[in-house]
Design an enzyme around this catalytic site. Sequence first.
Site, PDB file in Angstrom:
ATOM      1  N   GLY A  15       0.719  -1.210  -0.057  1.00 14.49           N
ATOM      2  CA  GLY A  15       0.003  -0.051   0.113  1.00 14.49           C
ATOM      3  C   GLY A  15       0.700   1.349   0.178  1.00 14.49           C
ATOM      4  CG  ASN A  17       1.520   3.422  -5.629  1.00 14.52           C
ATOM      5  OD1 ASN A  17       1.677   4.274  -6.400  1.00 14.52           O
ATOM      6  ND2 ASN A  17       2.197   2.395  -5.993  1.00 14.52           N
ATOM      7  CG  ASN A 111      -3.797  -0.350 -12.675  1.00 10.50           C
ATOM      8  OD1 ASN A 111      -3.596  -0.713 -11.696  1.00 10.50           O
ATOM      9  ND2 ASN A 111      -2.961  -0.893 -13.915  1.00 10.50           N
ATOM     10  CG  HIS A 113       1.711  -1.451 -15.621  1.00 10.75           C
ATOM     11  ND1 HIS A 113       1.262  -2.736 -14.927  1.00 10.75           N
ATOM     12  CD2 HIS A 113       2.728  -1.555 -16.155  1.00 10.75           C
ATOM     13  CE1 HIS A 113       2.354  -3.647 -15.681  1.00 10.75           C
ATOM     14  NE2 HIS A 113       3.075  -2.881 -16.528  1.00 10.75           N
ATOM     15  CG  ASP A 154      -1.508  -3.341 -17.479  1.00  7.14           C
ATOM     16  OD1 ASP A 154      -2.200  -2.806 -16.617  1.00  7.14           O
ATOM     17  OD2 ASP A 154      -0.736  -4.350 -17.457  1.00  7.14           O
TER      18      ASP A 154
HETATM   19  C1  GAR Z   1       3.234  -1.167  -7.564  1.00 10.18           C
HETATM   20  O1  GAR Z   1       4.502  -0.894  -7.910  1.00 10.18           O
HETATM   21  C2  GAR Z   1       2.413  -0.964  -8.516  1.00 10.18           C
HETATM   22  O2  GAR Z   1       2.560  -0.040  -9.640  1.00 10.18           O
HETATM   23  C3  GAR Z   1       1.976  -2.396  -8.993  1.00 10.18           C
HETATM   24  O3  GAR Z   1       2.421  -3.159  -7.605  1.00 10.18           O
HETATM   25  C4  GAR Z   1       2.918  -2.421  -6.646  1.00 10.18           C
HETATM   26  C5  GAR Z   1       2.199  -2.200  -5.683  1.00 10.18           C
HETATM   27  O4  GAR Z   1       2.665  -1.724  -4.456  1.00 10.18           O
HETATM   28  N1  GAR Z   1       1.203  -2.576  -9.781  1.00 10.18           N
HETATM   29  C6  GAR Z   1       0.933  -3.816 -10.576  1.00 10.18           C
HETATM   30  O5  GAR Z   1       1.959  -4.183 -11.095  1.00 10.18           O
HETATM   31  C7  GAR Z   1      -0.441  -3.920 -11.411  1.00 10.18           C
HETATM   32  N2  GAR Z   1      -0.141  -4.220 -12.628  1.00 10.18           N
HETATM   33  P1  GAR Z   1       1.919  -0.710  -3.232  1.00 10.18           P
HETATM   34  O6  GAR Z   1       1.270  -1.851  -2.741  1.00 10.18           O
HETATM   35  O7  GAR Z   1       3.239  -0.602  -2.175  1.00 10.18           O
HETATM   36  O8  GAR Z   1       1.477   0.309  -3.868  1.00 10.18           O
END
Ligand code: GAR
Length: 202
Positions: A15, A17, A111, A113, A154
């Site tokens: 989490g 982000n 989203n 990515h 995506d």
């Molecule tokens: C982030 O790097 C996000 O961009 C990626 O997962 C991670 C989650 O981190 N998402 C994807 O790959 C979606 N296709 P977080 O839980 O610390 O935000």
Amino acid sequence: MLRKTKIAVFVSGGGTNLQALIDAQNRGGITAGEIVLVVSSNEKAYALERAAKAGIDSCVIRRKDFDSQDAYEDSLKAKLAEYGVELIVLAGFMSILSAGFTSAYPERILNVHPSLIPSFCGKGFYGLKVHEAALAYGVKVTGATVHFVNEVPDGGKILLQKAVAIEEGDTPEVLQRRVMEQAEWILLPQAVQMVSEQIQKG
Ligand code: GAR
């Protein structure tokens, strides 16, 4: 004062982000929207603690607790309706959403990515796997993308992108952190503010 767009953030793991969004909200970087709900696909996600610390309501809705994708998504939709959610942000959300769900919220699901779409994206490219693939290919520049979500994995319209350099000796973990710090945590709050404003303007 303008009404704020009601935002739900969907998470599955750490989490960071979500934290970037909470921090942006607290410092006045997201003025047109307000996170009203965090939905996790995983009861152990640290993102749930981040939500609790920020005083944001959260819930856990797991695909495996439902007999069908439809029943799972109906439960998600009911929760979103309960909170009057107008914008959904997928922030490290690892559960799959069908076209039945995405088509119910056209240009209302964002989203983030961790690559420059259309590189290293689509089915099977998530989390660290994206960075492993970028390093294995040998690209010198990667980055992050914030896009609208539609039925193509995506494949929705791109809103923001930012490039990040790959450095000699990078591991997937080191690169993941750099892409988060230099791109994801900056772009996602910007995109959320932008779309929240658009929704308010109708
Ligand atoms: C982030 O790097 C996000 O961009 C990626 O997962 C991670 C989650 O981190 N998402 C994807 O790959 C979606 N296709 P977080 O839980 O610390 O935000």
